[in-house]
Design a protein around this motif. Sequence first.
Motif, PDB file in Angstrom:
ATOM      1  N   GLY A 127     -13.268  -6.054  19.675  1.00 31.13           N
ATOM      2  CA  GLY A 127     -12.085  -6.120  18.831  1.00 31.13           C
ATOM      3  C   GLY A 127     -11.842  -4.846  18.054  1.00 31.13           C
ATOM      4  N   SER A 128     -11.456  -4.984  16.790  1.00 33.00           N
ATOM      5  CA  SER A 128     -10.927  -3.867  16.014  1.00 33.00           C
ATOM      6  C   SER A 128     -11.663  -3.665  14.699  1.00 33.00           C
ATOM      7  CB  SER A 128      -9.434  -4.097  15.721  1.00 33.00           C
ATOM      8  OG  SER A 128      -8.689  -4.199  16.902  1.00 33.00           O
ATOM      9  N   ALA A 129     -11.361  -2.519  14.095  1.00 33.81           N
ATOM     10  CA  ALA A 129     -11.801  -2.205  12.741  1.00 33.81           C
ATOM     11  C   ALA A 129     -10.581  -1.796  11.933  1.00 33.81           C
ATOM     12  CB  ALA A 129     -12.836  -1.080  12.747  1.00 33.81           C
ATOM     13  N   ILE A 130     -10.711  -1.856  10.611  1.00 33.01           N
ATOM     14  CA  ILE A 130      -9.664  -1.343   9.738  1.00 33.01           C
ATOM     15  C   ILE A 130     -10.240  -0.250   8.849  1.00 33.01           C
ATOM     16  CG2 ILE A 130      -8.267  -3.427   9.689  1.00 33.01           C
ATOM     17  CD1 ILE A 130      -9.510  -4.065   6.926  1.00 33.01           C
ATOM     18  N   ALA A 131      -9.359   0.615   8.366  1.00 31.61           N
ATOM     19  CA  ALA A 131      -9.768   1.664   7.428  1.00 31.61           C
ATOM     20  C   ALA A 131      -8.661   1.829   6.397  1.00 31.61           C
ATOM     21  CB  ALA A 131     -10.015   2.979   8.155  1.00 31.61           C
ATOM     22  N   LEU A 132      -9.035   1.824   5.130  1.00 29.45           N
ATOM     23  CA  LEU A 132      -8.102   2.059   4.032  1.00 29.45           C
ATOM     24  C   LEU A 132      -8.107   3.548   3.739  1.00 29.45           C
ATOM     25  CD1 LEU A 132      -6.259   0.721   1.868  1.00 29.45           C
ATOM     26  CD2 LEU A 132      -8.277   0.681   0.377  1.00 29.45           C
ATOM     27  N   VAL A 133      -6.958   4.208   3.956  1.00 33.08           N
ATOM     28  CA  VAL A 133      -6.921   5.671   3.879  1.00 33.08           C
ATOM     29  C   VAL A 133      -5.717   6.125   3.070  1.00 33.08           C
ATOM     30  CG1 VAL A 133      -8.002   5.789   6.172  1.00 33.08           C
ATOM     31  CG2 VAL A 133      -5.515   5.994   5.977  1.00 33.08           C
ATOM     32  N   GLU A 134      -5.792   7.363   2.604  1.00 30.89           N
ATOM     33  CA  GLU A 134      -4.614   7.991   2.010  1.00 30.89           C
ATOM     34  C   GLU A 134      -3.548   8.149   3.084  1.00 30.89           C
ATOM     35  OE1 GLU A 134      -4.095   8.822  -1.191  1.00 30.89           O
ATOM     36  OE2 GLU A 134      -6.065   8.010  -1.722  1.00 30.89           O
ATOM     37  N   ALA A 135      -2.296   7.928   2.711  1.00 26.95           N
ATOM     38  CA  ALA A 135      -1.224   8.029   3.699  1.00 26.95           C
ATOM     39  C   ALA A 135      -1.170   9.406   4.341  1.00 26.95           C
ATOM     40  CB  ALA A 135       0.120   7.699   3.039  1.00 26.95           C
ATOM     41  N   PRO A 189      -5.536  -0.008  -5.530  1.00 26.85           N
ATOM     42  CA  PRO A 189      -6.159  -0.601  -4.345  1.00 26.85           C
ATOM     43  C   PRO A 189      -7.286   0.244  -3.754  1.00 26.85           C
ATOM     44  CG  PRO A 189      -3.769  -0.799  -4.222  1.00 26.85           C
ATOM     45  CD  PRO A 189      -4.070   0.110  -5.381  1.00 26.85           C
ATOM     46  N   ARG A 190      -7.350   1.510  -4.115  1.00 25.14           N
ATOM     47  CA  ARG A 190      -8.463   2.334  -3.623  1.00 25.14           C
ATOM     48  C   ARG A 190      -9.802   1.757  -4.042  1.00 25.14           C
ATOM     49  NH1 ARG A 190      -4.099   5.195  -4.810  1.00 25.14           N
ATOM     50  NH2 ARG A 190      -3.435   6.908  -3.431  1.00 25.14           N
ATOM     51  N   ALA A 191      -9.788   1.015  -5.151  1.00 26.12           N
ATOM     52  CA  ALA A 191     -11.035   0.456  -5.677  1.00 26.12           C
ATOM     53  C   ALA A 191     -11.655  -0.578  -4.747  1.00 26.12           C
ATOM     54  CB  ALA A 191     -10.781  -0.173  -7.048  1.00 26.12           C
ATOM     55  N   ILE A 192     -10.868  -1.149  -3.838  1.00 26.13           N
ATOM     56  CA  ILE A 192     -11.435  -2.177  -2.969  1.00 26.13           C
ATOM     57  C   ILE A 192     -12.135  -1.564  -1.759  1.00 26.13           C
ATOM     58  CG2 ILE A 192      -9.598  -3.741  -3.687  1.00 26.13           C
ATOM     59  CD1 ILE A 192      -8.496  -3.573  -0.802  1.00 26.13           C
ATOM     60  N   GLY A 193     -12.005  -0.262  -1.556  1.00 28.55           N
ATOM     61  CA  GLY A 193     -12.592   0.385  -0.385  1.00 28.55           C
ATOM     62  C   GLY A 193     -14.075   0.102  -0.204  1.00 28.55           C
ATOM     63  N   LEU A 246       0.807  -1.213   0.000  1.00 32.02           N
ATOM     64  CA  LEU A 246       0.000   0.000   0.000  1.00 32.02           C
ATOM     65  C   LEU A 246       0.843   1.267   0.000  1.00 32.02           C
ATOM     66  CD1 LEU A 246      -2.782  -1.051   2.528  1.00 32.02           C
ATOM     67  CD2 LEU A 246      -2.879  -1.073   0.034  1.00 32.02           C
ATOM     68  N   ALA A 247       1.944   1.268   0.742  1.00 24.77           N
ATOM     69  CA  ALA A 247       2.747   2.492   0.852  1.00 24.77           C
ATOM     70  C   ALA A 247       3.256   2.952  -0.507  1.00 24.77           C
ATOM     71  CB  ALA A 247       3.909   2.267   1.813  1.00 24.77           C
ATOM     72  N   ALA A 248       3.491   2.008  -1.409  1.00 25.67           N
ATOM     73  CA  ALA A 248       4.027   2.341  -2.729  1.00 25.67           C
ATOM     74  C   ALA A 248       3.054   3.174  -3.548  1.00 25.67           C
ATOM     75  CB  ALA A 248       4.395   1.073  -3.486  1.00 25.67           C
ATOM     76  N   VAL A 249       1.752   3.107  -3.219  1.00 26.22           N
ATOM     77  CA  VAL A 249       0.752   3.882  -3.965  1.00 26.22           C
ATOM     78  C   VAL A 249       0.107   4.960  -3.085  1.00 26.22           C
ATOM     79  CG1 VAL A 249       0.268   2.085  -5.654  1.00 26.22           C
ATOM     80  CG2 VAL A 249      -1.011   2.104  -3.506  1.00 26.22           C
ATOM     81  N   GLY A 250       0.784   5.299  -1.982  1.00 25.82           N
ATOM     82  CA  GLY A 250       0.315   6.409  -1.153  1.00 25.82           C
ATOM     83  C   GLY A 250      -0.847   6.090  -0.244  1.00 25.82           C
ATOM     84  N   LEU A 251      -1.027   4.806   0.086  1.00 22.51           N
ATOM     85  CA  LEU A 251      -2.130   4.390   0.955  1.00 22.51           C
ATOM     86  C   LEU A 251      -1.611   3.848   2.274  1.00 22.51           C
ATOM     87  CD1 LEU A 251      -4.433   2.535  -1.602  1.00 22.51           C
ATOM     88  CD2 LEU A 251      -4.899   4.738  -0.510  1.00 22.51           C
ATOM     89  N   ALA A 252      -2.499   3.759   3.239  1.00 26.13           N
ATOM     90  CA  ALA A 252      -2.171   3.173   4.533  1.00 26.13           C
ATOM     91  C   ALA A 252      -3.380   2.393   5.033  1.00 26.13           C
ATOM     92  CB  ALA A 252      -1.790   4.251   5.542  1.00 26.13           C
TER      93      ALA A 252
END
Length: 385
Positions: free
Chosen positions: A340-348, A291-295, A200-206
């Motif tokens: 437990g936890s949640a995840i979030a796909l975000v811009e770095a 990968p933003r498309a999988i959000g 993810l880091a390679a495309v500016g995501l976290a």
Amino acid sequence: MTAAERVAHEFSDLFGTEPEGVWAAPGRVNVIGEHTDYNGGYVLPVALPHTTRAAVARRNDGLVALGSMQHPEKAVEIALAELRPGHPEGWAGYPAGVVVGLRDRLAGGVSILVDTDVPVGAGLSSSAALTCSVALALGDLAAPELRRQDLVELARGAENDFVGAPTGILDQSASLLCTAEHALFLDTRERTSEQVPFALAAVGLALLVIDSGTTHDHAEGGYGDRRRECEAAADRLGVALLREVDDVAGLAVLADGTPEGDVLLRRARHVVTEDARVLEVVAALREDADPRAIGPVLTAGHASLRDDFDVSIPLLDACVEAALAAGAHGARMVGGGFGGSAIALVEADAVDAVTAAVATRFEREGHPAPRIFVTVPSAGARRLA
């Protein structure tokens, strides 16, 4: 002093001898594919950088000695022959269950000291990190012919049969098989896997992990109920596993107008649609799509876990809602649920903003600040020393 050196030093102080080595296994977070593993379906986890380290040495007195740097007051020493489900209790049952799986190779006994930074009760597979670190260690020392897939079954057996936690193979497979900068596409029925690029880091995501602070326990409560409901739905549908149903139209027989039928329909619908979501995400990542498309697929998975599988809680819903409102591409709860936890796909460059938005939501609703961190797809279990 490294983490491996620290646990080796503490091992020597506790047991009066040097360990034969130090092994580590990571926790995991699931990108998509929740409650599908015990239904024979698909999963897509990544390994966390957080690990459990196990310093181990064989003995010659027939005793099993178990220590934890997180629970120094709860060290256990027990005869190998006396190990049985429920004895020892608590955290020590997990490594003891692994020892039992190789009892015939460890007649002289074994000493184990563990140390961890995997958050416990956060839905990040702290128990699998524990069993897999010990499984890899004992495999190396006493059963070197065992493959990684064999160790997955050894670790799962410890949780299922010794501790009584009804897990599938997702957690143990992720801990033992994942590689850095990849997600593990696992077919739990066929036992096949593929490393899917997920840098993810390679495309500016976290990928943010948001620990709600509400713990859960697979050995009791609703997780086992969901598994039994899925088994009941499969039985009514005349299939061995819900994986065998490839379209929600095939679930129509469950809609019999009874409350039980409605529950089984919703449980099965989650599993069938979740398998489809895993395949959709894997296809996108294989084709080198952004990968933003999988959000949106991640967010749809949360809605299914919340509405059809009934395993989310208001605090996890708040994590997802706050992250999305602050600009996350997608977000969902992870793990077995009920905490437990949640995840979030975000811009770095939006990590701080999303983190602040979630923390503000928690504060507004009167909850302690959540633990939030960026995770990087990391390596699976390995020997450190």
